[in-house]
Design a protein around this motif. Structure first.
Motif, PDB file in Angstrom:
ATOM      1  N   LYS C 259      -0.411 -33.373 -64.722  1.00 45.85           N
ATOM      2  CA  LYS C 259       0.181 -33.468 -66.051  1.00 45.85           C
ATOM      3  C   LYS C 259      -0.765 -32.878 -67.094  1.00 45.85           C
ATOM      4  N   LEU C 260      -2.047 -33.168 -66.925  1.00 47.32           N
ATOM      5  CA  LEU C 260      -3.048 -32.625 -67.844  1.00 47.32           C
ATOM      6  C   LEU C 260      -2.970 -31.101 -67.862  1.00 47.32           C
ATOM      7  N   MET C 261      -2.860 -30.535 -66.674  1.00 49.07           N
ATOM      8  CA  MET C 261      -2.793 -29.080 -66.527  1.00 49.07           C
ATOM      9  C   MET C 261      -1.569 -28.523 -67.257  1.00 49.07           C
ATOM     10  N   ILE C 262      -0.412 -29.094 -66.977  1.00 52.45           N
ATOM     11  CA  ILE C 262       0.818 -28.578 -67.573  1.00 52.45           C
ATOM     12  C   ILE C 262       0.816 -28.771 -69.095  1.00 52.45           C
ATOM     13  N   ASP C 263       0.396 -29.951 -69.523  1.00 54.56           N
ATOM     14  CA  ASP C 263       0.316 -30.198 -70.976  1.00 54.56           C
ATOM     15  C   ASP C 263      -0.618 -29.192 -71.634  1.00 54.56           C
ATOM     16  N   SER C 264      -1.755 -28.949 -70.989  1.00 56.09           N
ATOM     17  CA  SER C 264      -2.720 -28.017 -71.566  1.00 56.09           C
ATOM     18  C   SER C 264      -2.149 -26.607 -71.624  1.00 56.09           C
ATOM     19  N   VAL C 273      -7.544 -26.122 -69.167  1.00 55.75           N
ATOM     20  CA  VAL C 273      -6.960 -25.469 -67.987  1.00 55.75           C
ATOM     21  C   VAL C 273      -8.077 -24.994 -67.064  1.00 55.75           C
ATOM     22  N   GLN C 274      -9.069 -24.362 -67.652  1.00 53.18           N
ATOM     23  CA  GLN C 274     -10.177 -23.825 -66.872  1.00 53.18           C
ATOM     24  C   GLN C 274     -10.947 -24.945 -66.167  1.00 53.18           C
ATOM     25  N   ALA C 275     -11.190 -26.021 -66.887  1.00 49.12           N
ATOM     26  CA  ALA C 275     -11.923 -27.133 -66.286  1.00 49.12           C
ATOM     27  C   ALA C 275     -11.136 -27.718 -65.117  1.00 49.12           C
ATOM     28  N   THR C 276      -9.823 -27.809 -65.283  1.00 48.19           N
ATOM     29  CA  THR C 276      -8.996 -28.329 -64.195  1.00 48.19           C
ATOM     30  C   THR C 276      -9.125 -27.463 -62.948  1.00 48.19           C
ATOM     31  N   ILE C 277      -9.091 -26.150 -63.151  1.00 48.54           N
ATOM     32  CA  ILE C 277      -9.201 -25.240 -62.005  1.00 48.54           C
ATOM     33  C   ILE C 277     -10.530 -25.439 -61.298  1.00 48.54           C
TER      34      ILE C 277
END
Lengths: 324, 328, 305
Positions: C259-264, C273-277
């Motif tokens: 969800k964090l990824m999509i929201d971002s 997004v980059q941190a998630t990756i």
């Protein structure tokens, strides 16, 4: 002595199921359409995919207008009634556009993206795999590590990121989806090439002075292609699901274009008032992917013995090898 | 005469696949007495291993179907008894050694574990006790350093040593009958002799009966008391080894003998059997051997040969027993 | 064994580094990276200051060194939405995803082993055909659609379960069920194929000839071997789990990584997004190594190479 029949053997499994019998009969080499007629599930799946192909080819031509025409009286019209014409049989959407027409028209984007993506993946992956398997160790290593990168990261996240940085249009979507499926084709092709290249007929071709390109094209491609096509049918479903997921998340195709995934996303807001808006397009996706998977399973059964025969020495084909 | 420990009576087995029926056994009859060594001799595809698998009830069905006949072990009907009951006999009273020890041993368990499993499965011994017995067995079959090697896996042994492990497993509970299915085929010639010696030694020690399935005439001559020669799913000749090999009564046995070098055939040409074994889905009419037989007549081509008592203790299924007998 | 593990670890490491490189170049491929890192309405001064601070105005090689330094320090910038280090947001979100994916993983593997083993025992039997169809359907189902349909039936119509959110058991049922579906479907097919091979093997014949009971033959001799194939696909399965988590967390409003990824992405918050990756790639890297160790532990043939 006939009282001792069947049943006394290890698994107490005496009934050969029709499915198994069918798969065995297939080995006798009947034409493919007769094999298809024998398997009910595969037949239904094939027919459904045929219907989808018709929708894909002629749908937008015939129903483009109907699918975009607003009809305020048919807003959120429930399915199952012919009162507003047969196009409204599956109900109307939030703006009163006929669901059936929209589903038919949306099939083109959905199928076109999935098909293009798998074909691009197959061709590019196949070529890279051939290079990796045939050209040399170091090049092969580089290509394989590239496949590792793609495979060790969740494809949906990958697609989300790329579409975020690039622009979410059809071309980019196809490219992204193709890239996420590349590794499968690459690995399979490489493995087969490595195996085939050791075989006699390639050696013979080489001894006769065949060029590398000629050997790849004339000797290796015909053997690899059936395997790749089988994978392609599975991948078609996988890519369709991926595209739908992306569209659903709002990162894939953007309105006013329509795909089934987008329709689910749009219908989600009306879940409690008009469930069919989200349900029907999802069902369409499910039926298409399930058909693809059923057909690919069938294809695997049909093509397997042939494949084995193709790869093996034909003398061992059908002997009384009962002495296990 | 004691009662036979194992009796196979007119056993018929079919494999149904690809829309065709492969007749792997077409009325196999065979018996063995306690303490005796009997050989089943035949080319691959003659139905000898299938018969053994049927006795152990190891055939997968489908594709295999037992369509007739009976198997009696110690007077009990084998094929009719509940599978769980038969499995209890397996390992305890009747055991089997397979051809390829590498695939026949489970690759992910140590050999000690797999031997000890026999004791556990039959409730004889558990835990350390079972393990200690496994080590004893490894020692008995001549594996050096048995305590250490019990912890090793199948792939860490040589071919001969692996077969010794298989034998240790088979004799663990002192069975009365051991079926050895081509126990030496996968091995080097020098190792073959050692394994046969070990088998014979263990057999003699406990007076166990042994059925040796093989295509090797030399092995049969060396260790067996009786022999049954199989061709196309039938026992075509049986009797005491010394008699059968000295003067065959069936044209196939004779052809088999002529095709291998023997002491008294020194200087003569070997005569390979012409043609190839029959396709078991299309067994020739009459005598199955007739297309390859130099004695064949129209009679052989049309009528199934009768069972002929060559001597009181011998039977051959051949139209020309006398001609064959006199020729050899 | 050491060489096997070493080679596999090296391959995983190359994949991880490759991915980090890809992020670096993708960001610069689109033109000015400040566009990605800063809000659209940022002033020219802010942009210049930001570009200077992160070295975007310096040569590429130097930029890359700065990038590597930042990555190795876990400094992946500030979230544009929350004005907090992006890394913090990601690490906060991870436990939720891990719990969700972990439970779904354990459940789907356990169930798949049972179903696949029973199906393989009588190939072509009634159970086999039903489970084949069901697993095929599970593998073909669009998870977002199943999620929505589940909400429609169990939350909206029947009112048995909550529509979304995090809480005690009832909140978990739908998300777990949806997340399990595809891995379960794929796993049943893998287990069935592996068990089919194992059950027709020579060592299973040996076990039967030894008098080992059928239950032990299936669940000890055959399954222990089939485990090797199961572990082989476990890595792919986990990767697929994260794909599923993105959907499930979005639909059910779970504050996880997906969800964090999509929201971002939706709010154009690139640092997050980059941190998630980066975090996800590292987690998968570690997981792959763990799976390789497990594989070695399960297969003595590799252990003694």
């Amino acid at each position: 002595m006939s009282r001792l029949t069947r049943g006394y053997v290890t698994n107490e499994l005496n009934i050969m199921t029709t499915a198994e019998q069918e798969s065995l009969i297939i080995r006798r080499g009947s034409p493919w359409w007769r094999m298809l007629l024998r398997d009910r599930f595969a037949l239904v799946a094939a027919l459904w995919l045929f219907v989808l192909t018709l929708c894909f080819l002629f749908g937008p031509l015939l129903f483009e207008d109907a699918a975009t025409k607003l009809n305020l009286r048919a807003r959120n019209l429930p399915p199952g009634s012919l009162e507003h014409g047969w196009l409204m049989y599956l109900g109307g959407d939030a703006l009163g556009r006929p669901m059936l027409a929209r589903l038919i028209v949306a099939s083109r984007n959905t199928l076109a993206i999935a098909l293009s993506a798998v074909f691009v993946a197959m061709i590019v992956g196949g070529i890279l795999g051939m290079i990796a398997g045939y050209v040399g160790r170091s090049v092969g290593h580089v290509i394989m590590r590239f496949a590792d990168i793609l495979q060790s990261f969740p494809s949906l996240l990958l697609a989300v990121v790329v579409l975020y940085i690039l622009e979410p249009n059809v071309t980019n979507l196809v490219i992204v989806l193709a890239i996420t499926r590349l590794p499968i084709y690459l690995r399979v092709t490489r493995a087969e090439v490595l195996e085939i290249r050791e075989r006699v007929f390639v050696d013979a071709a080489r001894a006769l002075g065949g060029s590398r390109y000629h050997i790849l094209r004339r000797h290796i491609t015909p053997v690899v292609a059936p395997t790749l096509l089988t994978i392609l049918t599975v991948d078609f479903s996988i890519v369709m699901l991926a595209e739908s997921s992306l569209s659903f998340l709002g990162i894939g195709i953007q309105p006013p274009e329509i795909t089934w995934g987008l329709m689910v996303a749009a219908g989600r807001n009306y879940l409690s008032q008009a469930w069919w808006l989200a349900f029907l397009p999802g069902l369409a996706i499910m039926m298409a992917t399930l058909s693809g998977n059923i057909l690919s399973n069938w294809l695997r059964v049909v093509s397997d013995p042939e494949q084995r025969w193709r790869l093996e020495d034909s003398s061992g084909k059908k002997s009384g090898q009962t002495d296990a | 005469m004691p009662d036979p420990i194992l009796e196979i009576d007119d056993l018929r087995i079919e494999f149904r696949s690809g829309g065709e029926i492969v007749h792997a056994a077409n009325g196999v009859s065979f018996q063995i007495n306690p303490g005796e060594t009997a050989a089943i001799l035949g080319e691959s595809g003659s139905g000898k291993s299938v018969t053994a698998a049927a006795v152990m009830r190891l055939l997968q069905s489908p594709p295999a179907f037992i369509t007739g006949g009976a198997v009696r072990f110690k007077g009990q009907d084998v094929l009719g008894m509940p599978i769980a009951k038969w499995r209890d006999y397996c390992g305890r009273e009747i055991a089997m050694v397979f051809q390829d020890a590498l695939t026949s041993l489970n690759p992910v368990f140590s050999v000690g574990w797999q031997i000890a499993e026999l004791f556990r499965a039959h409730g004889v011994a558990f835990g350390r006790d079972a393990n200690a017995r496994a080590v004893d067995l490894l020692n008995r079959v001549g594996i050096p350093d048995p305590a250490l090697r019990a912890k090793d896996y199948a792939h860490q042994f040589s071919g001969g040593m692996r077969q010794r492990v298989m034998i240790a497993m088979a004799i663990a509970l002192g069975p009365d009958l051991l079926i050895a299915d081509e126990p030496t085929t996968a091995l080097d010639v020098t190792v073959q002799a050692q394994i046969m010696e070990l088998l014979e030694e263990l057999r003699a020690e406990s007076n166990m009966a042994m059925i040796l399935i093989t295509h090797d005439l030399g092995v049969v001559a060396d260790v067996a008391d009786n022999v049954a020669v199989m061709y196309a799913g039938r026992v075509v000749e049986r009797g005491p080894v010394s008699e059968v090999l000295a003067r065959p009564g069936h044209a196939y046995t004779l052809a088999l003998l002529d095709s291998v070098p023997r002491a008294n055939s020194l200087g003569q040409h070997l005569k390979p059997i012409i043609g190839s074994p029959p396709d078991l889905a299309r067994i020739p009419k009459g005598c199955a051997f007739h297309p390859r037989c130099r004695f064949a007549t129209d009679l052989c081509r049309n009528e199934e040969p009768p069972s002929v008592a060559v001597t009181p203790r011998r039977i051959a299924e051949c139209h020309h027993v006398e001609a064959v007998f006199n020729d050899s | 064994m050491a060489s096997f593990l070493g080679r596999r670890a090296l391959h995983s490491a190359i994949a991880l580094i490759g991915l980090i490189l890809a992020v670096f170049f993708l960001v610069r491929l689109t033109g000015d990276p400040t566009d990605l890192y800063l809000p659209i309405d940022a002033s020219l001064e802010t942009r210049k200051e930001f570009a200077h601070k992160h070295g975007f105005d310096r040569p590429s090689a130097e930029q890359f060194l700065v990038f590597l330094k930042d990555v190795s320090n876990g400094d992946l910038g500030y979230s544009l939405r929350k004005q907090r280090p992006a890394m913090e947001l990601v690490l906060e979100a991870y436990p939720t995803t891990l719990a969700l994916a972990g439970v779904a993983m354990v459940l789907s593997i356990t169930l798949a082993i049972i179903v696949g083993a029973i199906a393989a025992y009588k190939p072509g039997g009634v159970f086999d055909r039903i489970s084949s169809m069901a697993s095929l359907a599970g593998a073909s189902a669009p998870d977002f659609w199943i999620a929505i349909t589940g909400i429609l039936i169990f939350a909206v119509t029947l009112r048995w379960l909550p529509t979304s959110g995090v809480g005690d058991l009832p909140y978990w049922i739908l998300p777990i069920g949806v997340l399990m579906l595809r891995p379960f479907g794929l796993m049943v097919q893998v287990v069935r194929a592996a068990m089919l091979g194992a059950l027709s093997s020579a060592y299973v014949k040996t076990a039967r000839a030894k008098g080992v009971g059928e239950t032990a033959v299936i669940f000890v001799h055959a399954l222990r071997n089939a485990c090797l194939s199961i572990v082989t696909v476990a890595g792919d399965l986990t990767v697929g789990m994260i794909n599923g988590a993105v959907i499930v967390e979005t639909v059910f409003g779970w504050p996880g990584v997906g969800k964090l990824m999509i929201d971002s992405v939706m709010q154009r918050d690139f640092p997050t997004v980059q941190a998630t990756i980066m975090v996800t790639a590292t987690a998968i890297f570690l997981l792959n190594i763990a799976i390789d160790f497990l594989y070695v532990a399960l297969d003595p043939r590799i252990r003694h190479q």
